[in-house]
Design an enzyme around this catalytic site. Structure first.
Site, PDB file in Angstrom:
ATOM      1  N   ARG A   1     -21.552  41.834 -21.762  1.00  0.00           N
ATOM      2  CA  ARG A   1     -22.539  43.074 -21.964  1.00  0.00           C
ATOM      3  C   ARG A   1     -23.602  43.293 -23.354  1.00  0.00           C
ATOM      4  O   ARG A   1     -22.886  42.809 -24.536  1.00  0.00           O
ATOM      5  CB  ARG A   1     -21.836  44.289 -21.677  1.00  0.00           C
TER       6      ARG A   1
ATOM      7  N   GLU B   1     -31.495  44.394 -19.980  1.00  0.00           N
ATOM      8  CA  GLU B   1     -31.525  43.289 -18.750  1.00  0.00           C
ATOM      9  C   GLU B   1     -32.283  43.570 -17.597  1.00  0.00           C
ATOM     10  O   GLU B   1     -33.114  42.661 -17.108  1.00  0.00           O
ATOM     11  CB  GLU B   1     -30.326  42.139 -19.045  1.00  0.00           C
TER      12      GLU B   1
ATOM     13  N   HIS C   1     -28.340  36.544 -17.359  1.00  0.00           N
ATOM     14  CA  HIS C   1     -27.107  36.674 -16.747  1.00  0.00           C
ATOM     15  C   HIS C   1     -26.801  35.486 -16.124  1.00  0.00           C
ATOM     16  O   HIS C   1     -26.269  36.110 -14.549  1.00  0.00           O
ATOM     17  CB  HIS C   1     -27.115  38.733 -16.766  1.00  0.00           C
TER      18      HIS C   1
END
Ligand code: NAI
Length: 339
Positions: A235, A264, A296
């Site tokens: 993360r 993000e 991601h």
């Protein structure tokens, strides 16, 4: 039963539609991320289904409860974006997909390591432009180097197996060390400080919690082996990005492979190429030739997408048929060792 999927992309819709008929739910797909400003969209839904960049904070949960939403179903493993205390207060169970393809993420971490080390991202552009020089593309043998792995759960284990296959020494840190696993795999658990001091490559595979938020900060970076490669497929908030940028500028950090980024949600999964980037930190990160930043996507394999749809539908079905919820997450879950 009506389910609303938030933060959906065309590939999500395709994978859910492929199996929807066998479950018989009505599904509505929203492109937007769920948050406190648009929670009203969930009106009429029995369950909402969210992904990594939806924000299910206390206010969002309050509104969902008021609208009569009975279940929050995550399409991911991490649950840091859901206020579990608020969900418990309102009596809304939260379920997740605990593992959709640990191999997908582990293999992606290896892809980042190999690309950064051998500078394949730079060589790709060079040869297309007729530049066949090797200047600046020097890498190092992974064989005999030390990998520091933070968190030894479902994703870390196949990664460790691959790295051992390269002939790397693996040092691991976990708040719940599994000595039997370490013995069987031939790895060693060590204190975090020792990982920082000895690792040539440091890869993060622990969840984001209050304890791990910004675990990679200026102090941690200062204690790392000069030239260390940092890989983050966990993360974004595990790393203090400003400290990372300083470490890169000072050349303490040799390379960074980032599949996640603190802020993000404003960019990832969208095509923003016709806009001027207004995030200076992101822009600076993207300017380093020894940083690979991706959106991601470590999970993004055919197998993982199918598993996400399958397990999510099963979670929803279990709930609507009032069965036990094997994939329920609660406040206690993050305190439990990984199965
Ligand atoms: P897991 O739950 O199987 O393993 C996590 C490990 O971290 C456990 O062994 C746990 O004991 C350990 N841990 C917990 N707190 C820790 C701490 N403070 N310090 C060190 N270790 C700690 O989880 P899994 O499936 O391996 O996933 C790891 C993380 O990867 C997820 O939490 C998620 O944030 C991220 N992820 C990223 C994806 C991507 O596409 N980039 C996809 C899936 C997960």
């Amino acid at each position: 039963m009506k389910v609303m999927l938030f933060g959906t992309q065309p590939y999500d819709q395709q994978s859910f539609e492929r199996i929807r008929k066998s479950y018989g739910f009505e599904i509505l797909y929203h492109r937007s991320h769920l948050n406190a400003k648009n929670a009203l969209l969930a009106k009429g839904a029995d369950a909402v289904c969210v992904f990594v960049n939806d924000t299910v904070d206390a206010e969002t949960v309050r509104q969902l409860a008021e609208l009569g939403v009975q279940l929050i179903a995550l399409r991911c493993a991490g649950f840091n974006n859901v206020d579990l205390h608020a969900a418990a207060r309102h009596g809304i169970p939260v379920v997740r997909v605990p593992a959709y393809s640990p191999h997908a993420v582990a293999e992606y971490a290896v892809a980042l390591i190999l690309s950064l080390n051998r500078k394949i991202h730079r060589a790709y552009w060079r040869t297309r432009d007729g530049n066949f020089s090797l200047h600046g593309l020097l890498g190092f043998d992974l064989y005999g180097k030390t990998a520091g792995i933070v968190g030894t759960g479902k994703i870390a284990r196949p990664l460790i197996h691959i790295l051992k296959g390269f002939g790397m020494e693996v040092l691991a840190y976990d708040i719940y060390p599994d000595e039997r696993y370490a013995l069987a795999e031939g790895i060693e658990y060590a204190a975090l400080e020792e990982l920082y001091r000895r690792a040539d490559i440091l890869s993060l595979h622990c969840p984001l919690t209050d304890r791990t938020r910004h675990m990679i900060d200026g102090k941690a970076i200062a204690s790392m082996k000069p030239g260390v490669m940092i890989i983050n497929t966990g993360r974004g908030q595990l790393i203090d990005t400003s400290a990372l940028i300083e470490g890169l500028k000072e050349k303490r950090i040799g390379a960074a492979g980032l599949d996640v980024y603190e802020e993000e949600a404003a960019y990832f999964y969208e095509d923003t190429s016709d806009r001027i980037m207004d995030d200076d930190v992101l822009a600076r990160l993207l300017s380093f030739n020894n940083v690979i930043l991706t959106s991601h996507q470590a999970f993004f394999t055919r197998e993982a997408i199918d598993n996400i749809a399958q397990v999510t539908m099963q979670n929803l079905n279990d709930f609507f048929e009032q069965r036990k919820l094997p994939n329920q997450v609660c406040v206690e879950t993050e305190k439990q060792p990984s199965a």
